[in-house]
Design an enzyme around this catalytic site. Structure first.
Site, PDB file in Angstrom:
ATOM      1  N   ASP A 201       0.866  -1.179   0.000  1.00  0.00           N
ATOM      2  CA  ASP A 201       0.000   0.000   0.000  1.00  0.00           C
ATOM      3  C   ASP A 201       0.899   1.224   0.000  1.00  0.00           C
ATOM      4  OD1 ASP A 201      -2.084   1.976   0.539  1.00  0.00           O
ATOM      5  OD2 ASP A 201      -3.287   0.285   1.251  1.00  0.00           O
TER       6      ASP A 201
ATOM      7  N   LYS B 109      13.793  13.409 -24.606  1.00  0.00           N
ATOM      8  CA  LYS B 109      12.658  12.521 -24.336  1.00  0.00           C
ATOM      9  C   LYS B 109      11.957  12.122 -25.627  1.00  0.00           C
ATOM     10  CE  LYS B 109      11.783  13.331 -19.616  1.00  0.00           C
ATOM     11  NZ  LYS B 109      11.722  11.951 -19.215  1.00  0.00           N
TER      12      LYS B 109
ATOM     13  N   SER C 245       6.513   6.840 -21.516  1.00  0.00           N
ATOM     14  CA  SER C 245       7.692   5.966 -21.509  1.00  0.00           C
ATOM     15  C   SER C 245       7.339   4.540 -21.107  1.00  0.00           C
ATOM     16  CB  SER C 245       8.756   6.506 -20.552  1.00  0.00           C
ATOM     17  OG  SER C 245       9.053   7.834 -20.868  1.00  0.00           O
TER      18      SER C 245
ATOM     19  N   TRP D 119      -6.532  32.733 -13.398  1.00  0.00           N
ATOM     20  CA  TRP D 119      -6.027  31.735 -12.449  1.00  0.00           C
ATOM     21  C   TRP D 119      -4.672  32.152 -11.882  1.00  0.00           C
ATOM     22  CZ3 TRP D 119      -1.947  28.092 -12.122  1.00  0.00           C
ATOM     23  CH2 TRP D 119      -1.044  28.106 -13.167  1.00  0.00           C
TER      24      TRP D 119
ATOM     25  N   ARG E  75      -5.643  37.306 -25.045  1.00  0.00           N
ATOM     26  CA  ARG E  75      -6.384  36.301 -24.305  1.00  0.00           C
ATOM     27  C   ARG E  75      -7.254  36.972 -23.250  1.00  0.00           C
ATOM     28  NH1 ARG E  75      -1.919  33.838 -20.105  1.00  0.00           N
ATOM     29  NH2 ARG E  75      -3.679  32.563 -19.489  1.00  0.00           N
TER      30      ARG E  75
ATOM     31  N   HIS F  99       6.007  27.965 -12.606  1.00  0.00           N
ATOM     32  CA  HIS F  99       6.691  27.214 -13.650  1.00  0.00           C
ATOM     33  C   HIS F  99       6.991  25.771 -13.259  1.00  0.00           C
ATOM     34  CE1 HIS F  99       7.795  26.903 -17.702  1.00  0.00           C
ATOM     35  NE2 HIS F  99       8.661  26.023 -17.288  1.00  0.00           N
TER      36      HIS F  99
ATOM     37  N   TYR G   8       5.668  21.662 -14.813  1.00  0.00           N
ATOM     38  CA  TYR G   8       6.348  20.364 -14.943  1.00  0.00           C
ATOM     39  C   TYR G   8       5.728  19.325 -14.018  1.00  0.00           C
ATOM     40  CZ  TYR G   8       9.309  22.756 -18.060  1.00  0.00           C
ATOM     41  OH  TYR G   8       9.722  23.468 -19.142  1.00  0.00           O
TER      42      TYR G   8
ATOM     43  N   HIS H 237      10.261  33.917 -17.547  1.00  0.00           N
ATOM     44  CA  HIS H 237       9.885  33.974 -18.975  1.00  0.00           C
ATOM     45  C   HIS H 237       8.382  34.199 -19.140  1.00  0.00           C
ATOM     46  CE1 HIS H 237       9.504  29.284 -19.120  1.00  0.00           C
ATOM     47  NE2 HIS H 237       8.359  29.814 -18.816  1.00  0.00           N
ATOM     48  N   HIS H 238       7.632  34.108 -18.046  1.00  0.00           N
ATOM     49  CA  HIS H 238       6.213  34.478 -18.099  1.00  0.00           C
ATOM     50  C   HIS H 238       6.047  35.982 -17.963  1.00  0.00           C
ATOM     51  CE1 HIS H 238       4.823  30.258 -17.544  1.00  0.00           C
ATOM     52  NE2 HIS H 238       5.950  30.148 -16.894  1.00  0.00           N
TER      53      HIS H 238
ATOM     54  N   SER I 214      -3.471  19.396   0.461  1.00  0.00           N
ATOM     55  CA  SER I 214      -3.741  18.079  -0.113  1.00  0.00           C
ATOM     56  C   SER I 214      -2.579  17.627  -1.000  1.00  0.00           C
ATOM     57  CB  SER I 214      -5.042  18.135  -0.910  1.00  0.00           C
ATOM     58  OG  SER I 214      -5.152  17.006  -1.728  1.00  0.00           O
ATOM     59  N   SER I 215      -2.100  18.538  -1.863  1.00  0.00           N
ATOM     60  CA  SER I 215      -0.994  18.175  -2.770  1.00  0.00           C
ATOM     61  C   SER I 215       0.259  17.828  -2.000  1.00  0.00           C
ATOM     62  CB  SER I 215      -0.670  19.340  -3.705  1.00  0.00           C
ATOM     63  OG  SER I 215      -1.700  19.523  -4.609  1.00  0.00           O
TER      64      SER I 215
END
Lengths: 381, 538
Positions: free
Chosen positions: B116, B342, B279, B152, B461, B264, B268, B313-314, B180-181
């Site tokens: 588990d 990848k 993969s 957001w 946007r 950022h 990922y 870069h944002h 939670s995360s």
């Protein structure tokens, strides 16, 4: 059979490529080339990287497609057993790295040029606020607001939309061609972003800070853009329109503006000595209200509950006249209520206050004259 | 030495538990409320994510319906902004992240031969606080003044001085999501670190496990930063601080630095587990080993490390020193190298394999191509001078929907089609699945590809209305959107059918080319697996 399919697929892709690229050159599908040396360089950079990506895509997806067609289990192939190869791994790490360096060099050069606002001929302070732009010519003491002029009826689909729907303003920014124009960007409330695609200029207007950008326009014309940073409810409705005039015409325009400014000052002085009628004030007040106040407080004065307060029987509109003039003139700190003293003339402020105290069934009978506003503003002196 | 002992302890403990309750799950609602079983919690996460996907999708439908024609037709701008904001929050925190956590719960113990997750009670808690977080967020839409309407990314001061009073609810709900995360991430790390079956060395770990391990570290590193950002928004708005207000000595741009330092790596967090899934699936249906296992691991680690160096870069248009812009441009471009590794690896794995096209493979192939499109537009966005033109246009919207929808979501669907027979014990309706694939593939491109065009042509946007030159493409985009939304109902029907065991029973090893411990247990996977650890052969 399979070979024929592959060949025809390849032929199809090969024959459509020029059309894809041609399509990409058309302006409703691609970046505008624009009207400045910088915008041309940015466009070239964009296309270079686009083509490099296409080339990489063709190679990678080509190999992948080949494997998908020829290395199928249904063709009876047996899987090979190779894996791990340092040579291959190094190659596909180093080659992309080299390609990246090739991209970075021209990008770096262009970036240095774009960020060099020195030795400008004209400086304009661009101030964003919800939801309009303010332009001030630093050396000439000329300033004005620029509001979207598309009527609400077009937005609500009651009237046919014009060609420049949402991209038209009451007073465009006027700049000279062939001179280096420096923009100093700031904001009165939230973050806005001033963007004209044809100049390849987009810079955020941050409240409390000043940003710098510049352009040198090669061709006279009218260039349109929009606010590019979400700035609240009417973010879609604060266009940027720039009229680029040849230098001599620009100088003539500037002289004209100074003359108009002097006349407006004389008119204000004249108004201070007389009283306007209630009907004139209400009529003027309604048009000012719809242009400057209705975006938040709504055309019916009821506001948006929880976001923008209602004006109907509110403490301001049924309270003292001075308090009412005060909030219109000075705004309310910490809220979206702006100070309108530099946006509106004395006459306009008087009219809109009168209107807000007599519209929507309130009928207080209060009349505010331009001189009352003048006295309020100058009471300390 | 310590870690070895604790490993044995945990395994011992795990098998005890298994022995106690070998009669299987409790009945009724209590099974789901009190469960500490990784498979139950995995299913809860996955169903929750799917429901949120439909809720967030419904909001996207509202957005696309409003944008079907120029002019305001259906909603007011203020409500439109609430839709874009909550759509983003729900899709990121409610759909993609819980779905990956659900997969982690189901698969990681089965992939590493553990009975588990290491911390089962915390596992229960980390799931069951999530529905409340999203109830609060959704409820905020109904308070006076409406829900969050600042995007957001909740840039200050739009989210502080100029926001509605639902901001407090928004902050509270993000805090719960973050907790939670973090709990989920701790659980994943502890499980992988301590509970691998004997002989499951680091470099024998399945790539899905590797990518999730790295993701979990990213989560622990950045979720507290998000918590800090929302707390500063809260105190700026309600308690008179001025973190982001220049009038009090603060700086609104600092908010963006803090947000994107979280944001950022967050990107990922949503894509690394997807790399792990692809993969796993590509070698299975190419019947050939993954070309470069170790380089895949190193590529994942380098992407994760680089993700901490690219946040600005944002923010190229916020007005940074030119050398800062150069630094962030170069670092961002650099990320394309390990990402390229990848993609090359997947293609090299397919090369001279014996490929077949079962549904998980179809979605994986679509992932490789369409995610790479998103990678290309990402590379273009990295180039600062051109980014000034792309920034905050539909080009960006196209970019991140290619990496998140045809990237993260497609990988999740591929994973579902790959492991669903193992979960339910029956093969799903393959005809429906293929219909789902083709409908999704076509509609998703009709939906997102033209966004590149309108973005380049200058459509910003986050606008409810646009000038008439964008009308034709927006109509096509909206049609693609409606079709993509409807296509997902096929998936819903298919999963319900499979869960009701309608289908052919499957063998333990469902796919002939599949590898991994999960295929050594029965189908459907018993309630408790690996109560005694398996032997790992070389």
């Amino acid at each position: 059979m399979v070979k024929r399919v592959v060949l025809s697929v390849c032929a199809l892709i090969a024959s459509s490529l020029p059309f894809i690229c041609l399509g990409a050159e058309k302006s409703d599908l691609n970046l505008p080339v624009g009207v400045t040396d910088i915008s041309q360089k940015v466009y070239d950079l964009h296309m270079t990287i686009f083509y490099i990506c296409i080339a990489i895509g063709v190679v990678v997806f080509g190999v992948m497609l080949w494997a998908m067609i020829f290395h199928r289990k249904s063709r009876g192939v047996k899987a090979a057993n190779f894996h791990e190869s340092l040579k291959v791994e190094v190659a596909w790490t180093v080659i992309p790295f080299v390609i990246l360096i090739g991209m970075a060099i021209p990008a770096t050069k262009t970036l240095f040029e774009m960020e060099d606002a020195s030795e400008s001929d004209v400086t304009i302070v661009v101030t964003g606020s919800q939801w309009k732009w303010h332009y001030k010519y630093l050396d000439d003491d000329i300033e004005f607001y620029s509001l979207m002029s598309t009527p609400m009826e077009q937005i609500k689909n009651k009237w046919v939309k014009g060609d420049d729907y949402l991209l038209e303003v009451d007073k465009p920014l006027v700049i000279p061609t062939d001179r280096k124009v420096r923009f100093l960007m700031t904001s009165d409330d939230v973050i806005h972003s001033w963007w004209v695609p044809d100049f390849a200029v987009k810079k955020d207007a941050n409240p409390g800070f000043i940003n710098e950008a510049w352009t040198r326009v090669n061709e006279p014309g009218i260039y349109r853009g929009q606010c590019a940073e979400l700035c609240g409810k009417d973010h879609a409705f604060m266009p940027v329109v720039v009229k680029a005039l040849p230098p001599e015409e620009f100088d003539a325009w500037m002289i004209e503006q100074k003359r108009i400014k002097a006349e407006a000052a004389a008119e204000e002085a004249r108004l201070l000595a007389m009283n306007m009628s209630f009907d004139d004030l209400m009529q003027e007040g309604e048009s000012v209200y719809l242009a400057y106040c209705a975006a938040c407080h709504q055309a019916n004065g009821a506001g948006l509950p929880g976001v923008f307060p209602s004006l109907i029987n509110s403490p301001i509109t049924i309270g003292g006249v001075d308090g009412h003039i005060d909030i219109v003139v000075n705004g309310k700190k910490g809220t979206a209520m702006q100070a309108f003293v530099k946006q509106l003339s004395l006459k306009q402020i008087a009219a809109v206050v009168t209107y807000e105290r007599n519209a929507w069934g309130m009928n207080s009978g209060d009349i505010v004259q331009p001189k009352d506003v003048y006295q309020f503003i100058n009471q300390g002196e | 030495m310590n870690s070895v002992t604790s490993t044995q302890d945990t395994i011992q403990h795990g098998s005890d538990q298994g022995h106690d309750s070998h009669h299987g799950p409790a009945k009724g609602i209590k099974r789901w409320l009190y469960t500490t079983n990784h498979k139950d919690i995995g299913s809860l996460y996955l169903w929750f994510a799917f429901i949120m996907f439909l809720v967030g999708g419904a909001m996207a439908m509202v957005i696309r319906a409003e944008l079907f024609q120029p002019g305001l037709q259906i909603v007011e701008p203020h409500f439109f902004n609430q839709m874009t904001t909550v759509h983003g929050l729900i899709m990121v925190f409610g759909a993609v992240m819980p779905a990956f956590t659900g997969l982690a719960n189901w698969m990681i113990p089965m992939m590493i031969g553990a009975p588990d997750m290491a911390l089962p009670r915390m596992n229960n808690l980390s799931f069951w606080i999530l529905p409340f977080a999203f109830l609060i967020l959704l409820a905020s839409l109904f308070v006076e003044g409406g829900g969050p309407a600042f995007g957001w990314t909740f840039y200050a001061p739009l989210s502080t001085t100029y926001s509605g009073d639902s901001t407090a609810l928004f902050v509270f709900s993000v805090h719960i999501m973050g907790i939670s995360s973090i709990m989920g991430a701790i659980n994943v790390i502890v499980t992988i670190w301590n509970m691998r079956a004997p002989g499951m060395t680091w470099f024998k770990l399945p790539l899905f496990v590797w990518t999730w391990l790295i993701t979990a570290f990213l989560l622990i590193a950045v979720m507290p930063v998000l918590a800090g950002a929302v707390t500063m928004v809260l105190t700026d708005k309600y308690f008179g601080t001025s973190f982001f207000d220049a009038a009090g000595g603060g700086d609104p741009v600092m908010f963006q630095h803090i947000f994107w330092f979280f944001g950022h790596p967050e990107v990922y967090i949503m894509i690394l587990p997807a790399f792990g899934i692809i993969s796993t699936i590509v070698p299975a249906f190419s019947r050939k080993k993954l070309f470069g296992y170790t380089s895949m691991v190193y590529a994942t680690v380098s992407i994760a490390l680089l993700s901490f160096l690219v946040w600005a870069h944002h923010m190229f248009t916020t007005g940074m020193p030119v050398y800062a812009e150069l630094f962030f441009m170069y670092c961002t471009m650099l990320i394309s190298v390990p990402t390229g590794v990848k993609v090359f690896n997947w293609v090299a794995t397919m090369w001279r394999g014996a490929i077949s096209y079962e549904v998980p493979m179809l979605f994986s192939l679509a992932f490789i191509v369409l995610f790479t499109f998103g990678g290309f537009s990402g590379l273009m966005l990295a180039i600062t001078p051109v980014d000034f033109q792309y920034h905050d246009t539909y080009f960006v919207v196209a970019h991140f929907h290619y990496v998140l929808v045809t990237g993260a979501i497609f990988s999740l669907i591929a994973a579902a089609y790959y492991w669903l027979p193992k979960w339910t014990g029956v093969m799903y309706d393959v005809g429906l699945a293929k219909l789902h694939f083709w409908c999704s593939l076509i509609s998703v491109n009709v939906l997102f590809f033209p966004m590149h065009f309108v973005g380049l042509a200058g459509m910003p946007r986050r606008i409810p209305d646009y000038s008439i030159q964008f009308a034709d493409w927006n109509q096509i985009i909206s049609l693609g959107g409606f079709a993509f939304g409807l296509s997902q109902l096929i998936f819903l029907a298919l999963v319900i059918k499979a869960c009701r065991k309608q289908g052919e029973p499957v063998a333990d090893k469902v796919w002939d080319g599949a590898e991994g411990l999960e295929w050594t247990v029965a189908s459907p996977a018993p309630y408790h697996t690996f109560t005694t650890p398996p032997k790992i052969q070389d």
